[in-house]
Write an enzyme that holds these catalytic residues in place. Structure first.
Site, PDB file in Angstrom:
ATOM      1  N   CYS A  21      -4.721   2.498  -3.873  1.00 37.29           N
ATOM      2  CA  CYS A  21      -3.494   3.112  -3.137  1.00 37.29           C
ATOM      3  C   CYS A  21      -2.337   1.842  -3.259  1.00 37.29           C
ATOM      4  O   CYS A  21      -1.685   1.934  -2.069  1.00 37.29           O
ATOM      5  CB  CYS A  21      -3.794   3.380  -1.511  1.00 37.29           C
ATOM      6  SG  CYS A  21      -5.129   4.612  -1.315  1.00 37.29           S
ATOM      7  N   LYS A  39     -11.027  -1.323   9.832  1.00 31.87           N
ATOM      8  CA  LYS A  39     -11.196  -2.170   8.877  1.00 31.87           C
ATOM      9  C   LYS A  39     -11.712  -3.566   9.775  1.00 31.87           C
ATOM     10  O   LYS A  39     -11.724  -4.664   9.223  1.00 31.87           O
ATOM     11  CB  LYS A  39      -9.921  -2.550   8.241  1.00 31.87           C
ATOM     12  CG  LYS A  39      -9.409  -1.702   6.925  1.00 31.87           C
ATOM     13  CD  LYS A  39      -8.108  -1.998   6.319  1.00 31.87           C
ATOM     14  CE  LYS A  39      -7.457  -0.791   5.676  1.00 31.87           C
ATOM     15  NZ  LYS A  39      -8.490  -0.153   4.642  1.00 31.87           N
ATOM     16  N   HIS A  90       0.866  -1.132   0.052  1.00 37.98           N
ATOM     17  CA  HIS A  90       0.080   0.068   0.063  1.00 37.98           C
ATOM     18  C   HIS A  90       0.712   1.172  -0.168  1.00 37.98           C
ATOM     19  O   HIS A  90       2.071   1.154   0.633  1.00 37.98           O
ATOM     20  CB  HIS A  90      -0.960  -0.035   1.211  1.00 37.98           C
ATOM     21  CG  HIS A  90      -1.922   0.970   1.354  1.00 37.98           C
ATOM     22  ND1 HIS A  90      -1.711   2.175   1.706  1.00 37.98           N
ATOM     23  CD2 HIS A  90      -3.256   0.894   1.111  1.00 37.98           C
ATOM     24  CE1 HIS A  90      -2.982   2.943   1.548  1.00 37.98           C
ATOM     25  NE2 HIS A  90      -3.789   2.161   1.172  1.00 37.98           N
ATOM     26  N   ASP A 119       2.735  -4.717   7.979  1.00 34.89           N
ATOM     27  CA  ASP A 119       1.691  -3.763   7.499  1.00 34.89           C
ATOM     28  C   ASP A 119       0.397  -5.035   7.887  1.00 34.89           C
ATOM     29  O   ASP A 119       0.160  -5.717   6.976  1.00 34.89           O
ATOM     30  CB  ASP A 119       1.440  -3.039   6.231  1.00 34.89           C
ATOM     31  CG  ASP A 119       0.220  -2.476   6.216  1.00 34.89           C
ATOM     32  OD1 ASP A 119      -0.508  -2.545   7.048  1.00 34.89           O
ATOM     33  OD2 ASP A 119       0.289  -2.111   5.055  1.00 34.89           O
ATOM     34  N   GLN A 172      -4.594  -5.633   6.765  1.00 35.18           N
ATOM     35  CA  GLN A 172      -5.625  -6.582   6.073  1.00 35.18           C
ATOM     36  C   GLN A 172      -5.692  -7.650   6.812  1.00 35.18           C
ATOM     37  O   GLN A 172      -6.857  -8.486   7.123  1.00 35.18           O
ATOM     38  CB  GLN A 172      -5.424  -6.862   4.655  1.00 35.18           C
ATOM     39  CG  GLN A 172      -5.418  -5.592   3.898  1.00 35.18           C
ATOM     40  CD  GLN A 172      -6.914  -4.964   3.854  1.00 35.18           C
ATOM     41  OE1 GLN A 172      -7.887  -5.742   3.572  1.00 35.18           O
ATOM     42  NE2 GLN A 172      -7.184  -3.510   3.446  1.00 35.18           N
TER      43      GLN A 172
END
Length: 430
Positions: free
Chosen positions: A388, A248, A145, A222, A225
């Site tokens: 993104c 999220k 991202h 990261d 998700q």
């Protein structure tokens, strides 16, 4: 504090890694609405998830009954607010198996968390692990991202360090063929995505972790998700930092998390200066509080943290194993269903192994924005664009992609609605 207990109506499930999706959906008020005269089919959870009434109620009750600032009042409301805020921190720590609650830093989103870590590096860093200059290297991937690309690019511009990256295979997985050359004695940090927000790829990190430890670098994931969809154990993953965001994972917007090893956090300089992050302030200089306070200057996102705590309560009640199992079954169903659509190409793994509940695709020569508009007219909400993550589009030579992303409230009927909608798109542009 009894006034801030879990809202009534929290779902209860047995130990089986499955659950009744209709029971879950009943907790989400927005899923009952219509869009353009059609039942809402929300397939954009990778962008932001919907919120159950238990989270909505927790935030509303905080404002209605406990609203006050934290860590600076001796009155009852201030104490209640502080207990609620710190209670949310404890829930996050338990959710990711953090060794210490003080290793959980609240930010406004994962982007801020990633920037916070990048900010710690520089030529004048007191700790040699964060000292960065010409000749040093940072490693990311082509799968990132923008929030895990741009901060490192800016850091390299400031310091003269070099940015390097893993490429992508044609199947949408990390190309680790040059791992030993890419991650070397010049590497200061490797920061990669755990689950791609575009390809759905879940990166197996064991080989990368072993190489990072071998060369003495730091490792950041990261997890924006993955934390909402998979059980997370920071000890088991043997990472130094993870970043993720609340919106999220059923929580409000405006709340994110940075987890870092305690000794690393306390070796890092503050990100922002102001109230609540200091030990002492004199006109001649200041000293700073230990983590996490040193990174939480000013009034923090208190209600949002309360909402994140309620979201974690909800996910725990459902069970993260059950969420992951539902994702896997639904993704398998969707991959098969989308394979029946003529002219549709999926980008990323074609099997529900080592991938999450996000599927991006193109349709014939129809632009994704046209696909999205027709689907919206049918009540089907998907994301279109570069998500993104423009380097992914560049890698596969496409200007944009259509993305359907699922969560614990998504049904196979909604996947069927997507497939019917795509058939309608093809008819419109035939």
């Amino acid at each position: 504090m009894t006034a801030m207990t879990i809202p009534a109506g929290m779902p209860q499930y047995d130990d089986k890694p499955r659950f009744d999706v209709e029971r879950v959906r009943a907790d989400f008020p927005i899923l009952g609405r219509e869009v353009n005269g059609h039942p809402l089919v929300y397939l954009d959870s990778g962008n932001t998830s919907q919120k159950p009434r238990q989270v909505i109620d927790a935030v509303a009750r905080y404002y209605a009954e406990h609203n006050a600032n934290v860590a600076r009042s001796v009155h009852t409301l201030g104490t209640e607010s502080t207990e609620a805020y710190e209670g949310a921190r404890a829930k996050v720590a338990a959710f990711i198996n953090a060794p210490s609650v003080d290793e959980v830093v609240f930010t406004k989103n994962a982007t801020e968390s990633l920037n916070l870590v990048a900010h710690a590096f520089g030529p004048h860093a007191r700790d040699p692990r964060f000292r960065l200059g010409p000749g040093d290297e940072i490693v990311i991937s082509e799968m990132e991202h923008h929030s895990n690309i741009v901060p490192w690019q800016l850091l390299c511009e400031r310091t003269g360090a070099t940015l390097r990256w893993f490429g992508l295979t044609e199947s949408g997985r990390l190309d680790e063929s040059n791992l030993d050359e890419l991650v070397n004695e010049r590497t200061k940090i490797v920061s990669i995505v755990h689950m791609s927000n575009v390809l759905g790829t879940v990166n197996a990190t064991a080989r990368i972790t072993a190489r990072v430890r071998e060369v003495g670098a730091l490792l950041m994931l990261d997890c924006s998700q993955s934390v909402p969809h998979l059980p997370m154990d920071v000890v088991d993953y043997d990472v130094d930092f993870i970043a993720f965001t609340g919106h999220k994972m059923l929580a409000p917007t405006g709340i994110g998390v940075l987890w870092g090893r305690g000794e690393l956090l306390n070796a890092m300089p503050p990100f922002l200066g102001g109230g609540s992050m200091i030990e002492t302030v004199k006109m001649t200089g200041s000293t700073f509080a230990p983590a996490p306070a040193r990174f939480e200057a000013g009034t923090p996102p208190i209600a949002q943290a309360v909402g994140l705590g309620a979201a974690i309560d909800y996910l725990n009640a459902v069970g993260m194993d059950a969420v992951a199992w539902h994702d896997k079954e639904l993704t398998a169903y969707a991959l098969d269903a989308l394979d029946t659509v003529p002219g549709l190409r999926i980008y990323g793994p074609k099997v529900p192994v080592g991938r999450g509940a996000t599927i991006s695709f193109t349709l014939d020569r129809i632009h994704p924005h046209d696909v999205g508009q027709v689907l919206d007219s049918l009540g089907v909400q998907v994301r279109v664009g570069h998500h993104c993550a423009k380097p992914i589009c560049d890698r596969f030579s496409v200007p944009a992609l259509t993305r359907a992303s699922f969560y614990l409230y998504t049904t196979t009927d909604e996947v069927d609605a997507l497939v019917r909608g795509l058939d309608q798109v093809r008819k419109v542009f035939a």
